[in-house]
Scaffold this motif. Structure first.
Motif, mmCIF file in Angstrom:
data_model
loop_
_atom_site.group_PDB
_atom_site.id
_atom_site.type_symbol
_atom_site.label_atom_id
_atom_site.label_comp_id
_atom_site.label_asym_id
_atom_site.label_seq_id
_atom_site.Cartn_x
_atom_site.Cartn_y
_atom_site.Cartn_z
ATOM 1 N N ASN A 1 -54.899 12.585 -15.865
ATOM 2 C CA ASN A 1 -54.444 12.551 -17.249
ATOM 3 C C ASN A 1 -52.982 12.150 -17.349
ATOM 4 O OD1 ASN A 1 -56.919 13.435 -18.317
ATOM 5 N ND2 ASN A 1 -56.403 15.542 -17.822
ATOM 6 N N VAL A 2 -52.616 11.681 -18.526
ATOM 7 C CA VAL A 2 -51.246 11.328 -18.875
ATOM 8 C C VAL A 2 -50.949 11.956 -20.227
ATOM 9 C CG1 VAL A 2 -49.705 9.439 -19.564
ATOM 10 C CG2 VAL A 2 -51.296 9.114 -17.683
ATOM 11 N N THR A 3 -49.773 12.533 -20.367
ATOM 12 C CA THR A 3 -49.325 13.027 -21.666
ATOM 13 C C THR A 3 -47.962 12.418 -21.960
ATOM 14 O OG1 THR A 3 -50.534 15.095 -21.362
ATOM 15 C CG2 THR A 3 -48.814 15.072 -23.053
ATOM 16 N N ILE A 4 -47.834 11.849 -23.152
ATOM 17 C CA ILE A 4 -46.580 11.238 -23.589
ATOM 18 C C ILE A 4 -46.219 11.835 -24.936
ATOM 19 C CG2 ILE A 4 -45.399 9.086 -24.175
ATOM 20 C CD1 ILE A 4 -47.602 7.632 -22.502
ATOM 21 N N GLN A 5 -44.971 12.264 -25.081
ATOM 22 C CA GLN A 5 -44.473 12.799 -26.351
ATOM 23 C C GLN A 5 -43.412 11.844 -26.894
ATOM 24 O OE1 GLN A 5 -43.429 17.091 -26.910
ATOM 25 N NE2 GLN A 5 -41.368 16.248 -27.104
ATOM 26 N N VAL A 6 -43.574 11.456 -28.178
ATOM 27 C CA VAL A 6 -42.676 10.489 -28.799
ATOM 28 C C VAL A 6 -42.100 11.080 -30.077
ATOM 29 C CG1 VAL A 6 -42.502 8.167 -29.797
ATOM 30 C CG2 VAL A 6 -44.101 8.602 -27.924
ATOM 31 N N THR B 1 -39.711 11.371 -25.598
ATOM 32 C CA THR B 1 -38.927 12.570 -25.305
ATOM 33 C C THR B 1 -39.467 13.350 -24.114
ATOM 34 O OG1 THR B 1 -40.197 13.786 -26.957
ATOM 35 C CG2 THR B 1 -38.091 12.813 -27.672
ATOM 36 N N ASP B 2 -40.717 13.064 -23.706
ATOM 37 C CA ASP B 2 -41.287 13.754 -22.552
ATOM 38 C C ASP B 2 -42.541 12.998 -22.115
ATOM 39 O OD1 ASP B 2 -41.505 15.648 -20.567
ATOM 40 O OD2 ASP B 2 -42.306 17.221 -21.854
#
Length: 149
Positions: free
Chosen positions: A118-123, A131-132
């Motif tokens: 999995n990949v998690t991206i916070q914008v 931001t993360d």
């Protein structure tokens, strides 16, 4: 997924279909689409089989409601050879933060395999800044158990 339906203010629906030329592709691999009250967002990616840490592999592009591009932000150095590989791309917004949860094939590991995780991206969608992000394996022990057993 290659198509989405989203409700419009006039109570009609708009279909977003990857492969139909409405807007130009940002990066060649389609990931997902999300609509907010004021904007549309498209997540795209690009394969990185050379494992180049400087290559942009994920891009989040922000459009106005007339499909005019406003801006975009991208993720590099993210342990990714194939974005969106073997899974889907899910997106949600809370306040001014967009959370993208998707998948990827990682750089070749010490045992010679390219694992899919999995990949998690916070914008921050107001600043259009990532931001993360998390693109690694959460539990290395589990990975070895699954591979060996």
């Amino acid at each position: 997924m290659k198509s989405y339906l989203t409700a419009l203010d006039d109570v009609s629906f708009m279909r977003v279909q990857y492969g139909s030329k409405i807007i130009g592709k940002e990066l060649p691999v389609f990931g997902g689409f999300y609509a907010t009250k004021d904007n549309y967002y498209v997540v795209t990616g690009e394969n990185n089989t050379d494992e180049d840490n400087t290559k942009e592999v994920y891009r989040i592009t922000k459009y106005d409601k007339h499909w005019n591009k406003i801006t975009s932000t991208g993720l590099t150095n993210c342990n990714t050879t194939k974005p969106f590989n073997a899974g889907s791309c899910r997106i949600d917004v809370s306040g001014n933060y967009m959370i993208i949860h998707t998948c990827h094939e990682m750089y070749k590991s010490d045992d010679g395999y390219n694992y899919q995780v999995n990949v998690t991206i916070q914008v921050d969608i107001d600043k259009m800044k990532i931001t993360d992000s998390y693109t690694g394996v959460m539990d290395q022990r589990e990975s070895r158990i699954l591979h060996n057993g």
